[in-house]
Write an enzyme that holds these catalytic residues in place. Structure first.
Site, PDB file in Angstrom:
ATOM      1  N   GLU A   1       1.551  -0.631  -5.057  1.00  0.00           N
ATOM      2  CA  GLU A   1       0.364   0.192  -5.301  1.00  0.00           C
ATOM      3  C   GLU A   1       0.763   1.658  -5.185  1.00  0.00           C
ATOM      4  O   GLU A   1       0.456   2.328  -4.215  1.00  0.00           O
ATOM      5  CB  GLU A   1      -0.753  -0.131  -4.288  1.00  0.00           C
ATOM      6  CG  GLU A   1      -2.065   0.566  -4.608  1.00  0.00           C
ATOM      7  CD  GLU A   1      -2.450   1.671  -3.617  1.00  0.00           C
ATOM      8  OE1 GLU A   1      -3.546   2.210  -3.782  1.00  0.00           O
ATOM      9  OE2 GLU A   1      -1.666   1.991  -2.686  1.00  0.00           O
TER      10      GLU A   1
ATOM     11  N   ASP B   1       0.835  -1.191   0.000  1.00  0.00           N
ATOM     12  CA  ASP B   1       0.000   0.000   0.000  1.00  0.00           C
ATOM     13  C   ASP B   1       0.877   1.251   0.000  1.00  0.00           C
ATOM     14  O   ASP B   1       1.760   1.393   0.867  1.00  0.00           O
ATOM     15  CB  ASP B   1      -0.872  -0.041   1.266  1.00  0.00           C
ATOM     16  CG  ASP B   1      -1.920   1.048   1.287  1.00  0.00           C
ATOM     17  OD1 ASP B   1      -2.893   0.936   0.512  1.00  0.00           O
ATOM     18  OD2 ASP B   1      -1.768   2.006   2.077  1.00  0.00           O
TER      19      ASP B   1
END
Lengths: 669, 669
Positions: B418, B389
């Site tokens: 990401e 993330d």
């Protein structure tokens, strides 16, 4: 759980969050220097960015190799994480440059402070954070700056309201002090240190005239002398040449001497090839007695200087079998089992008048030193330009070392690589230090060929290390187009060479006299001067002297023709018509050349007006520089036509705004 | 004369005449490894050349990092001084490779010998030279090879005539022995050692299904559990997904918990964002109690494995204010002067439910180690894929170290970055070790945008380090096209993602159910699962399950869709129609997708038949893989039309030669 012990070591400082990548200019990742000219503004760019949303700052560091410490220049962002700054390379020699990056915590804090202020947030804690940042930096600063930083911190705390605090924070003084005393432990400094080789202007912009001094006898068939060459200097200067290049001027061997038209055996009176260097009279530091004495040569050099002309000598590192090196240094040559020295060969062809050095010999160090001494000898005589014969047949490492050695003492010395060979070999020589290079121009004739080649030369990576020198002819190359196209072909090739490359040269007088006699099926001149004396008629009515003088005057008067930058090709509907603009600063030239030496050609060309800074709606003044005629043009499309019997090309200067005062003057003068 | 003393030092061995440059593949000059998959054939190229006319030889050296010595492979010339060889990267981990070059004196001599022979020159001395070369090399060889080399030398001398000597010289044995025992002092070995990161197949080819386990409750609005997720596995497997990715499964903080639709304050029953990690129950190595126990999770993992599905976890290195780290390691966070921890901010926006790590803290080494231990914990639990993330908000050096540390023990572990941010940041993360990356695909809708982006991704330098993973939607991104285009838009984006990128993923069930309700003017889902429980109707008649299953089956059956190579765009006269071929080996697929979700579109496309190995004159068999229909096509141009109400695209397999026996079978089966 996997044991902890096998993790790779932590980096030395994992808190250096900024990345610095992709520095330009760069050649082969920094293995070789980029090239520039003294006085050039050098634009350095780099990708500089960090994780997260913090603001970053980037600094260009540069210094001349002899200087310390670094000069530092703040860089500015170009968008997309690219940063730039420039510096002026004032001095000859080597410059180093690199880029540092860091998080700019103060500017980040200040920008956030404004955002919060505009969102009407409470700033009390943020003001305190800023004050602490200032005080922490004060701990790294000298006494005066530290005091000022503490004053600023106090003022920030004590400001009557947030608006006043913000105004204080946004004064440039604070950001500047904070930048000067940024924490060096958090500065990313691992970008490579790149280098720049800075040469004098003539390394980029030069106009060469090659001639055989032994042919300088203007009357009769005698062996020419330096003294006779001197008489030609005014004419060569009038034509606008600033470099006169002589093939080797050393004693010529007798053993296996070549005769006329490269005949395997010479007649008694044949002078031999000047590239068969070395005889009883001496080798690479001696002068062929028939040309004159060393004093005559010095006199010639002084006379040339008086005309603004430099003399370039030929470095042909090979020997005739009679060269003194053969006896003094037999180990420098390759010996065959039959007890003979290996002569030059490209099987099955044999060149018995030449014995090459064996650069793999066990005594290579002494050979390199000796050849360096040859260059030093001529540099000490006042020679600062060398045309290097066949450099691609000697090791790359040798040239890199030799050129560096010469430049260390004499950064003004220019080397032109005469390597007609495969592209990667030519480019490697250029990377290794040659100032200029011969090119494939001699064989690029069609519009598509010329445009593709010029695009390659003027784009990265070539533009940063390869400086072209365009030669329409040489003593070795009378290209097919000149053999078949008559005088118009010579004019076409002259116009192209002189306006497409800041350096070009011709081999004269055969060029100006449009000599087109070749050995059948070859690019070799018939009755080449390489093997015999020629007497040229400088007073031939067809001599191109006046056109050449005009072309070279235009080159000397227009900066746009003195660099490799600022070249744009224009669209045209006739492939026989090549058309391009050359620009530098406010100066825009338009060159159009018909590539057809046989028949008139006409075409509609489209100028990229907006890219040139010209108006699409206002008229502009056009000055035909070769014909010295003026006209007013309007719009992007123009029909141009050329008759090879008259002049197969034109060079126009486009004046950007007709109505400027100076243009009015110019127009009506 | 200038004094000799100032010359730069001579190079260590100026006799190494060969240059080795421009090795590929290469990323940033060797600073980062190129990426490949175990079993890949790795094509290494280099420019290898020398001065002069001697023949050169080039050798590829490669080894797995754990191996020694090098494997050596002779390279072959491609023309223009470029050489190539390949090797198979069999094992996971790191490979090193470099290229050596040398003058091949023996092959040079042999080639000259043939030329001389054909020119009927006397070869006596040349035979002796060859014999001496063989004998000199014998001095470096072991006993057996030395004997053989001396025999060959004797045979060369004693051959009855030159023809026999030439035949002897040209036997490969001699050249091979001479290559093996080439003089190492003359081998150029200064080319960089480049590295290659070799991962498993799934790093390149993977099909992802993201779902919130807490929404897996098929009936009612209860909090889903791992046990309930297990019941979905057969359906997910039937749709052809091989990776199930869960948002964070850890305890969720209560302090400043967000409510529905990101409301600043949660209601009592709101579950909070799974990315607000850490509560009394634990932090990054704990499991949210409502999802189940660690044993339930292990059971789920085993069940997934049974369906051929791997589970990917989310590495979100940030904390809720309730995370145990806050008490245990206060130094890992940034403290404000008012005694509070700095929460996440992008001024003026505040994210009080998240407190980020301060990677500049003085105890950063312990923080890095702890985060590595988190990854190790889950790897030890059987997790081998991580979706990371917002990696771009942590230092690049941290990821480079962490990924290297994990891969050192577990080279099978895959990391997906990401990072939706600026291109250079995304690319740097990929260079630093991420196996796959999210991309801009979500916002590339027009044909021109898609073609330009795919060309960038599939060209150097990106193709060597950046592996795209295309996501039509994510919990954070419901792109405009899906908000306005209805079910056809979902089909269009599915077809594009699945056939343009070897890795792609969807966020389900909202994707299959064509959920298009967004917060006004945003890309955020209305009533997003990020902040509340949702109960999806897997039995909705509009569910895209069958189409998805067909598409993924085609991907699994066709190698051409499993790599980023072999992509060619086709010309078409309708910009609403994008058309491309994917090929691998003999397999050629043609994909055509209408980009218009609203109206039927028709266009004439032109196939690059010769590039695809297809005949322009013979018919070829075309298999419509989605519709399972067959047809015979002929020629390069074809009209395709698509109705979004039916199916806005097609995937065809083109069979190269209809008349091959196996194609007959296939056609009539």
């Amino acid at each position: 759980m996997t044991p902890l012990t096998s993790a790779p070591p932590l980096p030395a400082d994992g808190r250096r969050r900024v990345v610095v990548e992709n520095l330009t200019p760069v050649v082969d990742g920094g293995r070789f220097p980029s090239k520039r000219i003294a006085g050039d503004s050098v634009r350095v760019e780099a990708d500089v960015f960090a994780d997260g949303h913090d603001r970053v700052a980037a600094t260009l560091l540069y210094r001349h190799e002899s200087e310390f410490p670094w000069h530092k220049v703040p860089m500015r962002p170009l968008g997309n994480d690219r940063w730039m700054a420039d510096f002026t390379a004032e001095r000859l020699g080597s410059y180093l440059y690199t880029v540092e990056g860091r998080i700019d915590h103060f500017v980040t804090w200040r920008a956030d402070l404004r955002t919060r202020f505009e969102a009407r947030q409470n700033l009390a804690t943020d003001r305190e954070i800023g004050a602490l940042l200032l005080e922490a930096t004060a701990g790294r600063a000298g006494r005066l700056d530290a005091e000022r930083l503490r004053e600023l911190a106090a003022a920030l705390r004590e400001a009557p309201d947030d608006a006043a605090a913000l105004a204080l924070a946004e004064e440039e003084e604070a950001a500047e002090l904070m930048a000067i005393h940024a924490d060096p432990e958090l500065v990313t400094g691992d970008a490579p240190q790149l280098s720049l080789s800075v040469e004098r202007e003539r390394a980029r912009f030069s106009t060469w005239y090659e001639l055989f001094p032994r042919s300088c006898c203007r009357d009769g068939d005698n062996h020419g002398t330096f003294a006779e060459c001197e008489r030609l200097l005014p004419e060569i200067a009038r034509m606008g040449f600033d470099v006169v290049y002589f093939p080797p001027i050393h004693p010529i061997g007798r053993t296996h001497r070549k005769g006329r038209n490269n005949a395997p055996a010479a007649e008694e009176e044949d002078p031999g090839s000047p590239w068969a260097i070395g005889a009883l009279e001496g080798g690479h530091t001696a002068i062929h007695p028939e040309l004159g004495t060393p004093e005559d040569f010095e006199h010639f050099l002084a006379a040339a200087r008086g005309h603004g002309i430099e003399v370039a000598l030929d470095l042909a590192f090979q020997c005739s079998p009679d060269h003194p090196y053969r006896e003094a240094h037999p180990e420098w040559f390759r010996w065959r089992p039959d007890g003979t020295v290996q002569y030059a060969e490209n099987p099955p062809k044999k060149y018995q008048d030449i014995i090459p050095f064996d650069f793999e010999n066990g005594d290579w160090q002494d050979l390199w030193q000796e050849l360096l001494d040859v260059v030093r000898f001529w540099v000490d005589c006042g020679i600062a330009i060398f045309r290097v014969d066949n450099p691609h047949t000697k090791p790359f490492a040798f040239w890199e070392w030799l050129i560096a050695a010469v430049r260390r003492e004499h950064p003004e010395v220019i080397f032109l690589a005469e390597a007609f060979t495969r592209p990667k070999v030519m480019y490697r020589l250029a990377k290794g230090g040659f100032s200029q290079s011969y090119t494939y121009f001699s064989w690029r004739n069609t519009r598509a060929e010329l445009e593709a080649y010029l695009r390659e030369l003027s784009s990265a990576p070539l533009r940063d290390f390869f400086r072209p020198n365009f030669w329409p002819n040489t003593p070795d190359i009378l290209p097919e187009i000149l053999q078949i196209g008559g005088r118009p072909a010579f004019v076409i090739r002259l116009l192209l060479a002189a306006t497409l490359s800041p350096s070009y040269g011709i081999y004269g007088p055969p060029f100006e006299l449009a000599v087109d006699d070749a050995l059948p099926g070859q690019e070799e001149y018939l009755d080449s001067e390489k093997y015999q004396l020629r007497c040229w008629n400088w007073n031939d009515p067809g001599h191109l002297r006046d056109l050449i003088a005009r072309v070279n005057r235009i080159r000397h008067q227009h900066r746009a023709l003195q660099t490799g930058e600022g070249l744009r090709f224009c669209a045209s509907d006739n492939d026989q018509l090549i058309c391009y603009t050359r620009s530098a600063g406010n100066e825009v030239l338009l060159v159009a050349v018909s590539l057809d030496p046989f028949a008139p050609q006409e075409g509609r060309v489209r100028l990229p007006l907006s890219e040139l800074g010209l108006s699409a709606v206002e008229p502009f003044l056009v000055h035909d520089l070769l014909g010295d005629q003026k006209a007013i043009w309007h719009g992007a499309e123009h029909v141009l036509s050329f008759d090879p019997a008259a002049l197969p090309g034109a060079v126009f200067r486009l004046h950007r705004r007709l109505r400027r005062e100076q243009d009015f003057d110019y127009y009506f003068k």
